[in-house]
Motif scaffolding. Structure first.
Motif, PDB file in Angstrom:
ATOM      1  N   LEU A 159       0.835  -1.206   0.000  1.00  0.00           N
ATOM      2  CA  LEU A 159       0.000   0.000   0.000  1.00  0.00           C
ATOM      3  C   LEU A 159       0.868   1.254   0.000  1.00  0.00           C
ATOM      4  O   LEU A 159       0.613   2.211   0.741  1.00  0.00           O
ATOM      5  N   SER A 242      -4.064  -5.090   1.164  1.00  0.00           N
ATOM      6  CA  SER A 242      -4.538  -4.678   2.479  1.00  0.00           C
ATOM      7  C   SER A 242      -4.574  -5.863   3.429  1.00  0.00           C
ATOM      8  O   SER A 242      -4.233  -5.740   4.610  1.00  0.00           O
ATOM      9  N   PHE A 285      -6.730   3.300   3.564  1.00  0.00           N
ATOM     10  CA  PHE A 285      -7.175   2.667   2.316  1.00  0.00           C
ATOM     11  C   PHE A 285      -8.691   2.454   2.312  1.00  0.00           C
ATOM     12  O   PHE A 285      -9.376   2.764   1.337  1.00  0.00           O
TER      13      PHE A 285
END
Length: 450
Positions: A159, A242, A285
């Motif tokens: 990420l 994630s 996110f």
């Protein structure tokens, strides 16, 4: 259950004791059996299986005998010692999955140079429970820092387009359509600590290991009939990065706990920093995902509310829809703070958590530090609670999370009345011996599943 790997050094002793039951006591024989266990566990891993038939087992023994000195009666030794068992008197499997993880990690350790590409795959697929547990045991077997550094590098790169959600005023302003501008109100109710802990344990047993923090947030914010529709319409899924980031922070946290006495302090502090950032990047996110579709989500929630309540006006339904969105986002933030703290909190790591906070004094790190302290001690860190409260008076999200975290702790432990009175005077958590009638969205506390 990564905490079970904290007994890594005990698994060798456990296997020795199990072999003693099979009357295998000679050190050379024990070494041979453990070597076979690592061999067959890697066979399981490579073929993605968890059991073998007796016929296949004998073939494995034969192949093993071509490379190593054969062990007479190995099947009986493993069955008599309880290392293997058979449910149907034909197929054989490890009696405990952590024995399998331990032995498989030993094979990777013994053949680390040959299997370097496979070890890299473990890191890349850390979101998988099996691979994550093998990695933790592999760090135990190898003892060096090369593998740990590889896990750290892999985690930092996940990420990389996201910034950690630090929960400062700028963050709150950016997500103002998702986050309520009011402090979530609580009333300190009279509850039995033992009953609360029992509820938490029951909830923990019922939670699916693969349930994401988004699922948990929705579970806490919607009625049962609405959950599937909402999740399907919003397309919430754990994207691989994630999920890998969440699993990475759990793995790194467990490694830091397991080896808190053998990894240098500066490296331990860096592990905590990377773990905190990984979790907060995941949170950012998901909030970004919500923010991008907030109008669609709000309309969806409004339609669901109108369908379930014919007497409500459209304007009131819209207000309730916004409240629902706020509730889900609050739950997301709460669960991530909880997850990070649970993954990394340890009595030997608190000073290092303080050091991280000293260098990166963000509201999110303040809450992580607080939650970590409450996990390892029954005592209220009053100075920290007061500092978080005073330094975030213009931050409704942080104040709401602070109150929720503290209230969870109160319900789990029988605090003295003077501590409850201090919370009343400091945070405004009213001491009330009776259940107070308050709106359900304010009364409902995000349950802490330990």
């Amino acid at each position: 259950n990564f905490h079970l790997t904290s007994f890594g050094q005990c698994y060798q002793v456990l296997i020795n004791e199990m072999l003693r039951k099979s009357k295998v006591t000679n050190p050379q024989d024990i070494d041979g059996v453990i070597n076979f266990l690592s061999y067959i566990s890697y066979y399981f891993y490579k073929n993605d299986i968890y059991l073998v038939s007796e016929d296949e087992f004998e073939k494995i023994v034969t192949e093993y005998g071509k490379k190593f000195v054969a062990i007479t009666g190995i099947k009986e030794i493993l069955l008599d010692g309880g290392i293997f068992y058979s449910r149907d008197n034909y197929n054989l499997q490890f009696s405990q999955k952590y024995l399998y993880y331990f032995c498989c990690a030993k094979y990777f350790s013994d053949n680390s140079q040959i299997l370097q590409s496979e070890i890299e795959k473990l890191c890349k697929n850390i979101y998988n429970e099996q691979k994550a547990n093998i990695l933790i045991f592999l760090v135990h077997h190898l003892r060096g820092t090369d593998l740990l550094n590889e896990i750290l590098v892999h985690t930092v790169c996940l990420l990389d387009n996201q910034k950690p959600f630090e929960m400062n005023i700028e963050n709150i302003q950016y997500f103002k359509r998702l986050i309520s501008n009011k402090v979530k109100s609580y009333v300190l109710e009279s509850r039995n600590a033992e009953n609360e802990r029992e509820k938490i344990l029951k909830k923990q047993d019922s939670i699916d290991e693969e349930l994401s923090i988004v699922d948990l947030a929705i579970e806490d914010s919607l009625e049962e009939l609405e959950r599937d529709e909402f999740k399907e319409a919003t397309n919430f899924k754990f994207f691989q990065e994630s999920l890998s980031a969440v699993r990475s922070l759990e793995v790194l946290g467990q490694i830091a706990k397991n080896r808190s006495s053998s990894i240098e302090k500066e490296n331990l502090k860096y592990i905590l920093e990377v773990s905190y950032d990984a979790g907060l990047k995941v949170l950012n996110f998901y909030l970004e995902s919500l923010n991008n579709d907030v109008d669609e989500l709000k309309n969806l929630a409004k339609e669901m509310i109108l369908q379930n309540n014919e007497n409500i006006s459209e304007s009131q339904a819209l207000i309730e829809a916004e409240t629902l969105i706020h509730s889900i986002c609050f739950s997301l933030c709460f669960y991530m703070i909880q997850l990070i703290a649970k993954a990394t909190a340890h009595s030997k790591l608190l000073d290092l958590s303080n050091a991280v906070l000293l260098e990166h004094d963000t509201p999110a790190n303040q809450l992580i530090n607080l939650y970590s302290r409450l996990l390892v001690s029954y005592q209220l860190p009053k100075h920290l609670i007061k500092r978080i409260n005073q330094s975030n008076q213009q931050n409704p999200l942080v104040l709401s999370l602070l109150n929720g975290i503290v209230l969870n702790h109160v319900y789990l432990h029988n605090l003295e009345i003077r501590d409850r009175q201090w919370l009343d005077s400091t945070l405004g958590l009213s001491v009330n011996n009776q259940l107070t009638a308050i709106p359900s969205e304010n009364k409902k506390l995000i349950n802490n599943y330990l």
